[in-house]
Design a protein around this motif. Structure first.
Motif, short mmCIF file in Angstrom:
data_model
loop_
_atom_site.label_atom_id
_atom_site.label_comp_id
_atom_site.label_asym_id
_atom_site.label_seq_id
_atom_site.Cartn_x
_atom_site.Cartn_y
_atom_site.Cartn_z
N MET A 1 42.59 -89.97 -19.78
CA MET A 1 42.90 -88.92 -18.80
C MET A 1 42.21 -87.60 -19.19
O MET A 1 42.13 -87.30 -20.38
CB MET A 1 44.41 -88.71 -18.73
N PRO A 2 41.76 -86.82 -18.20
CA PRO A 2 41.12 -85.55 -18.55
C PRO A 2 42.08 -84.61 -19.28
O PRO A 2 43.30 -84.73 -19.15
CB PRO A 2 40.75 -84.94 -17.19
N LYS A 3 41.48 -83.68 -20.04
CA LYS A 3 42.31 -82.79 -20.85
C LYS A 3 43.14 -81.83 -20.00
O LYS A 3 44.17 -81.36 -20.43
CB LYS A 3 41.44 -82.02 -21.82
N ASN A 4 42.65 -81.53 -18.78
CA ASN A 4 43.46 -80.64 -17.94
C ASN A 4 44.73 -81.35 -17.49
O ASN A 4 45.76 -80.74 -17.28
CB ASN A 4 42.66 -80.07 -16.77
N PHE A 5 44.66 -82.68 -17.35
CA PHE A 5 45.84 -83.45 -16.97
C PHE A 5 46.86 -83.43 -18.11
O PHE A 5 48.06 -83.30 -17.90
CB PHE A 5 45.43 -84.87 -16.61
N LEU B 1 31.66 -74.83 -16.82
CA LEU B 1 31.80 -75.45 -18.15
C LEU B 1 33.11 -76.24 -18.22
O LEU B 1 33.15 -77.36 -18.74
CB LEU B 1 31.74 -74.35 -19.23
N ALA B 2 34.18 -75.65 -17.68
CA ALA B 2 35.48 -76.32 -17.69
C ALA B 2 35.42 -77.63 -16.90
O ALA B 2 35.94 -78.66 -17.33
CB ALA B 2 36.55 -75.40 -17.10
N LYS B 3 34.73 -77.57 -15.76
CA LYS B 3 34.63 -78.76 -14.90
C LYS B 3 33.92 -79.89 -15.65
O LYS B 3 34.37 -81.04 -15.64
CB LYS B 3 33.86 -78.37 -13.64
N GLU B 4 32.85 -79.51 -16.31
CA GLU B 4 32.07 -80.49 -17.06
C GLU B 4 32.93 -81.14 -18.15
O GLU B 4 32.84 -82.33 -18.41
CB GLU B 4 30.89 -79.73 -17.68
N LYS B 5 33.81 -80.34 -18.75
CA LYS B 5 34.64 -80.85 -19.85
C LYS B 5 35.99 -81.36 -19.39
O LYS B 5 36.86 -81.63 -20.20
CB LYS B 5 34.82 -79.75 -20.90
N LYS B 6 36.18 -81.42 -18.07
CA LYS B 6 37.45 -81.85 -17.47
C LYS B 6 38.63 -81.01 -17.97
O LYS B 6 39.71 -81.50 -18.32
CB LYS B 6 37.69 -83.35 -17.71
N LEU B 7 38.39 -79.71 -18.01
CA LEU B 7 39.43 -78.74 -18.36
C LEU B 7 39.66 -77.85 -17.15
O LEU B 7 38.96 -77.98 -16.15
CB LEU B 7 38.96 -77.89 -19.55
N ILE B 8 40.63 -76.92 -17.24
CA ILE B 8 40.81 -75.97 -16.14
C ILE B 8 40.77 -74.54 -16.68
O ILE B 8 41.28 -74.27 -17.78
CB ILE B 8 42.11 -76.24 -15.34
N VAL B 9 40.16 -73.65 -15.89
CA VAL B 9 40.23 -72.21 -16.16
C VAL B 9 41.08 -71.61 -15.05
O VAL B 9 40.69 -71.64 -13.88
CB VAL B 9 38.83 -71.56 -16.17
N MET B 10 42.25 -71.12 -15.40
CA MET B 10 43.10 -70.42 -14.42
C MET B 10 42.73 -68.93 -14.55
O MET B 10 42.92 -68.33 -15.59
CB MET B 10 44.57 -70.64 -14.74
N GLY B 11 42.15 -68.37 -13.49
CA GLY B 11 41.70 -66.97 -13.55
C GLY B 11 40.19 -66.90 -13.56
O GLY B 11 39.55 -67.92 -13.30
N PRO B 12 39.60 -65.75 -13.86
CA PRO B 12 40.20 -64.48 -14.26
C PRO B 12 41.12 -63.88 -13.18
O PRO B 12 41.08 -64.34 -12.05
CB PRO B 12 38.99 -63.57 -14.48
N MET C 1 40.70 -74.64 -7.90
CA MET C 1 41.68 -75.21 -6.96
C MET C 1 41.49 -76.72 -6.88
O MET C 1 42.46 -77.48 -6.88
CB MET C 1 41.58 -74.56 -5.58
N LEU C 2 40.24 -77.18 -6.85
CA LEU C 2 39.99 -78.62 -6.79
C LEU C 2 40.52 -79.31 -8.05
O LEU C 2 41.12 -80.38 -7.97
CB LEU C 2 38.50 -78.90 -6.61
N SER C 3 40.33 -78.67 -9.21
CA SER C 3 40.87 -79.25 -10.45
C SER C 3 42.38 -79.31 -10.40
O SER C 3 42.99 -80.32 -10.77
CB SER C 3 40.49 -78.41 -11.67
#
Lengths: 525, 56
Positions: B1-5, A157-168, A235-237
């Motif tokens: 830019m993506p939100k993670n950036f 879901l994070a990848k789709e939204k261009k966000l990152i999930v650090m963890g669990p 890691m890729l994100s």
């Protein structure tokens, strides 16, 4: 013995507070056992199994606080209950009226919110993390016990939204100089880290700091990110985030050995990176990285040195010790001479999982080791060391119902006393991880325990330590080191150096690390 | 830019759930952090939680 469960209806208190409270109450005279937990089904199961649940506890709801007390008399139970009430009142009064404490993410977030930090019990993580991702907010999930399917769902879901999930299970991150979770106060700089290992990130960032460099950011991924199932999504994100970050000039990846297919995929990605990179897959082979022209380190300290050399385009010169090899040999020999006849084993009592792993990777080539880690010989009982042993006391089996050993030293101190009673033990090697999140004054429990261990052992026992931290950390490295050195603990500047010196002492010089050849291999005499 | 950036470029603004000490550590570092006074949703009933989630 009297067993009583005291129930505080609708009183939610976090687990660290409860565990520290229970530890304090244990010292009350007349208390046999005590446990404080929320009334979740899993917790009630633990209490039932330990014979600490009565009917009132069985009827408690998940939002109720259960204090289970086993004591010699009703009076002692009453005294414990009154201590609990005092502690809860004190906790409430510590909160100022200005402290805004909303009930949900919706009321807590504002337009600037860019991260949630979640340390809730595992089963509730999905609910809150999904809400955050749906709202366009990145997640750092400290909690463990999150099903791998949930991890995959959240990361996709994070990848789709261009966000990152650090963890669990992400214990450490440093974003824009801010320590998140268990992290140290280190210099800002040009090296960006993506790491699947919390104490791995801590040791590398601390070593970079000591070497005069610094980090731009350290992004955690959680320990399972590089498994076949998750496929390195975070890691890729993280790699992409640091590649686009103007402050980052070099990328440093840290992990235990990834699944083979994922390792190749990550390394292929790094080979195409627009920024230089250094790889540190502790315990893995370096060939795959080197085949792609990527410098690879075998220890965390080496990763820090290699990153700096690569950044400065200088020749990398491996070192086994900060001091000269002769000085190290002399220091170890002086200590070996004090050992009692028959004392020959090394016992490594670690709170940091990757630090334990690093020590084992370094030493198992020269000495047989038992361990509860994924390599080394299995112990028949992880509660009892055999021969040379390196044990990760932060592993899940040691942290059921008690805080992590970086926060609470009780379990480690008990183990230390146990090791001291074994006449074949020569050296006790241990880590002290300081920084945000960790025990605020680690020497307070450590010093009496070391002195008691010496007393109990009735012989010379060598203590070799590594302190993972800086002078800028709240606990202060220098202060911690001086206090330990004052009672004769040998404190080394890195975990790798501590492990090497401990092995030199325990083996009475049969193992030395006199030659600083590539990858810091030791030479067997 | 993506939100993670954005996470790396904008000041951190964090909402914390769970152990309050982590929220206090962020505040100590001068970071905007709001701690949620969290209770298990649906009184901790995982089955009910699943139903609620589907309704969302």
């Amino acid at each position: 013995m009297i067993l009583r469960n005291v129930i505080k209806k609708n009183r939610y208190v976090d687990s660290i507070f409860l565990m520290l409270l229970a530890n304090r109450l244990k010292s009350l005279e007349g208390i046999d056992r005590i446990s404080a937990m929320m009334g979740a089904e899993g917790n009630k199961g633990i209490l039932e199994e330990s014979g600490l649940l009565d009917q009132a506890g069985r009827e408690a709801a998940p939002n109720d606080l259960i204090i289970a007390i086993l004591a010699e008399s009703d009076e002692v139970v009453d005294r414990a209950v009154s201590e609990v009430d005092d502690a809860l009142d004190q906790k409430d009064s510590g909160r100022s009226e200005d402290d805004y404490s909303p009930k949900s993410l919706d009321s807590a977030k504002n337009g600037k919110t860019n991260l949630i930090f979640c340390s809730l019990p595992g089963p509730y993580v999905r609910w809150e993390a999904k809400k955050a991702l749906d709202a366009g907010i990145n997640c750092m999930i400290f909690s463990d016990n999150v099903p791998v399917e949930t991890e995959l769902e959240l990361k996709e879901l994070a990848k789709e939204k261009k966000l990152i999930v650090m963890g669990p299970d992400c214990g450490t991150a440093i974003i824009n100089g801010t320590a998140l979770g268990f992290a140290n106060v280190v210099s800002r700089g040009r090296i960006g880290i993506v790491g699947a290992s919390g104490t791995g990130i801590q040791e590398v960032t601390v070593q970079l700091h000591h070497l005069g460099e610094g980090i731009s950011h350290a992004i955690g991924t959680g320990g399972r990110d590089l498994t076949e199932k998750i496929g390195g999504i975070s890691m890729l994100s993280g790699i992409e985030m640091l590649e686009n970050d103007p402050a980052t000039e070099l990328l440093l990846l840290i992990s235990k050995p990834p699944a083979p297919r994922i390792e190749k995929m990550i390394l292929d990605r790094m080979a195409k990176s627009k920024k230089p990179a250094v790889i540190c897959f502790i315990g893995g082979k370096t060939e795959e990285a080197e085949k792609r022209g990527l410098p690879a380190a075998r220890t965390l300290e080496e990763a820090a040195r290699l990153a700096i050399a690569t950044l400065l385009k200088k020749k990398f010169e491996p070192k086994n010790f900060d001091m000269s090899p002769t000085e190290a040999f002399a220091a170890a020999a002086a200590e070996s001479l004090k050992l009692a006849p028959g004392a020959r084993y090394l016992r490594g009592l670690y709170s940091g999982g990757t630090l334990a792993d690093e020590a084992l990777v370094l030493l198992e080539k020269f000495l047989p080791f038992h361990s509860n880690l994924s390599h080394g010989q299995k112990l028949s009982d992880n509660a009892v060391s055999q021969g040379n042993t390196i044990i990760d006391l932060g592993d899940d089996e040691f942290t059921v119902g008690v805080p992590h050993p970086m926060i609470d030293y009780t379990n480690r101190m008990e183990r230390l006393l146990q090791e001291a009673e074994d006449p074949e033990v020569a050296v006790i090697l241990f880590d002290v991880v300081i920084g945000y999140g960790s025990h605020l004054n680690p020497t307070e429990p450590l010093i009496p325990a070391i002195l008691a261990a010496r007393e109990r052992s009735k012989r010379h026992l060598s203590f070799v330590a590594t302190i993972c931290g800086t002078n800028e950390d709240p606990q202060n490295l220098e202060k911690t080191r001086e206090a330990l050195e004052e009672i004769g603990v040998i404190v080394m500047p890195s975990n790798a150096q501590a492990a090497r010196l401990a092995a030199m002492i325990a083996s009475r010089g049969k193992i030395d690390f006199m030659n600083s050849e590539k990858n810091c291999h030791a030479e067997k005499l | 830019m993506p939100k993670n950036f954005d996470l790396l470029q904008q000041p951190l603004s964090v909402v914390t759930f769970g152990l309050e000490s982590f929220s206090l550590a962020l505040k100590e570092q001068g970071i905007e952090a709001v701690h949620v006074d969290w209770r298990p949703p649906a009184d901790g009933d995982q089955r009910l939680l699943g139903i609620l989630e589907n309704l969302r």
